[in-house]
Scaffold this motif. Structure first.
Motif, PDB file in Angstrom:
ATOM      1  N   ILE A 167      78.303  30.427  43.100  1.00 35.15           N
ATOM      2  CA  ILE A 167      79.524  30.097  42.354  1.00 35.15           C
ATOM      3  C   ILE A 167      80.703  29.989  43.332  1.00 35.15           C
ATOM      4  N   TYR A 168      80.751  30.892  44.278  1.00 32.45           N
ATOM      5  CA  TYR A 168      81.784  30.834  45.312  1.00 32.45           C
ATOM      6  C   TYR A 168      81.724  29.507  46.076  1.00 32.45           C
ATOM      7  N   SER A 169      80.494  29.019  46.315  1.00 33.18           N
ATOM      8  CA  SER A 169      80.358  27.793  47.103  1.00 33.18           C
ATOM      9  C   SER A 169      80.468  26.531  46.248  1.00 33.18           C
ATOM     10  N   GLY A 170      80.829  26.693  44.964  1.00 27.19           N
ATOM     11  CA  GLY A 170      81.162  25.533  44.149  1.00 27.19           C
ATOM     12  C   GLY A 170      80.096  25.115  43.144  1.00 27.19           C
ATOM     13  N   ILE A 171      79.001  25.855  43.062  1.00 25.66           N
ATOM     14  CA  ILE A 171      77.948  25.550  42.089  1.00 25.66           C
ATOM     15  C   ILE A 171      78.225  26.420  40.868  1.00 25.66           C
TER      16      ILE A 171
END
Lengths: 115, 115
Positions: free
Chosen positions: A33-37
């Motif tokens: 989630i942090y990496s944009g997923i």
């Protein structure tokens, strides 16, 4: 430098960290989630070995523990995203730190975990 | 500073770390042994909520993953101790780091985890 005697308070801190991230996919979910997923389907594709049901349960626990929040977009098609809270974002350096440990010992660990 | 895009290798490092410490008592076992609590009975008293059988299983997994080794003393009464390997010792700063995160957010987390 760390000291040999560990203060009681850090013992408690470790317990709290483990309460939050213990669970087969939680650290990976936070990291993803942090990496944009951020969408459930994308997370499922990123972690294909996890069942959707298990991912949903772990996402819910992360919400309950104040690490994530869920955004439901009022549009069609129905769209949901997960986002890190301020507390969740504060976990990122800790996750990076432990991931670096894994990376630093990768050859050794891959050998040990396979056998 | 960490970057928004996480390299694949760190993704793998996180997986390796979680493989090693995921398990309800593993981080606590590593920490206890590091702090000088090395015998099975002492570990059981330190972690009274864990059954002896679960602790034994998790200790065995930590041995299999190269984090601990077991010393059997050739004397009576029979005596066993666990010790951290070099790889196990390398985990201590990472565990201290995440424990500090828990301690820094203790009030908030205790509130969230209770409810």
């Amino acid at each position: 430098m760390y000291q040999k005697k560990i203060p009681v308070s850090l013992d408690c801190g470790l317990h709290l960290f483990m309460e939050v991230v213990n669970g087969k996919w939680k650290a990976n979910l936070i990291w993803s989630i942090y990496s944009g997923i951020k969408r459930p389907g994308e997370l499922q594709r990123k972690l294909p070995n996890a069942s959707r049901r298990v991912l949903d349960t772990q996402l819910k626990q992360l919400i309950d523990h104040g690490i994530l929040y869920k955004i439901t977009f009022d549009e069609l098609p129905f769209k949901v995203e997960y986002e890190l809270t301020v507390l969740g974002k504060s976990l990122i350096p800790a996750i990076m730190y432990v991931a670096q440990w894994g990376e630093d010992h990768r050859a050794e660990l891959e050998n040990l975990i396979k056998t």
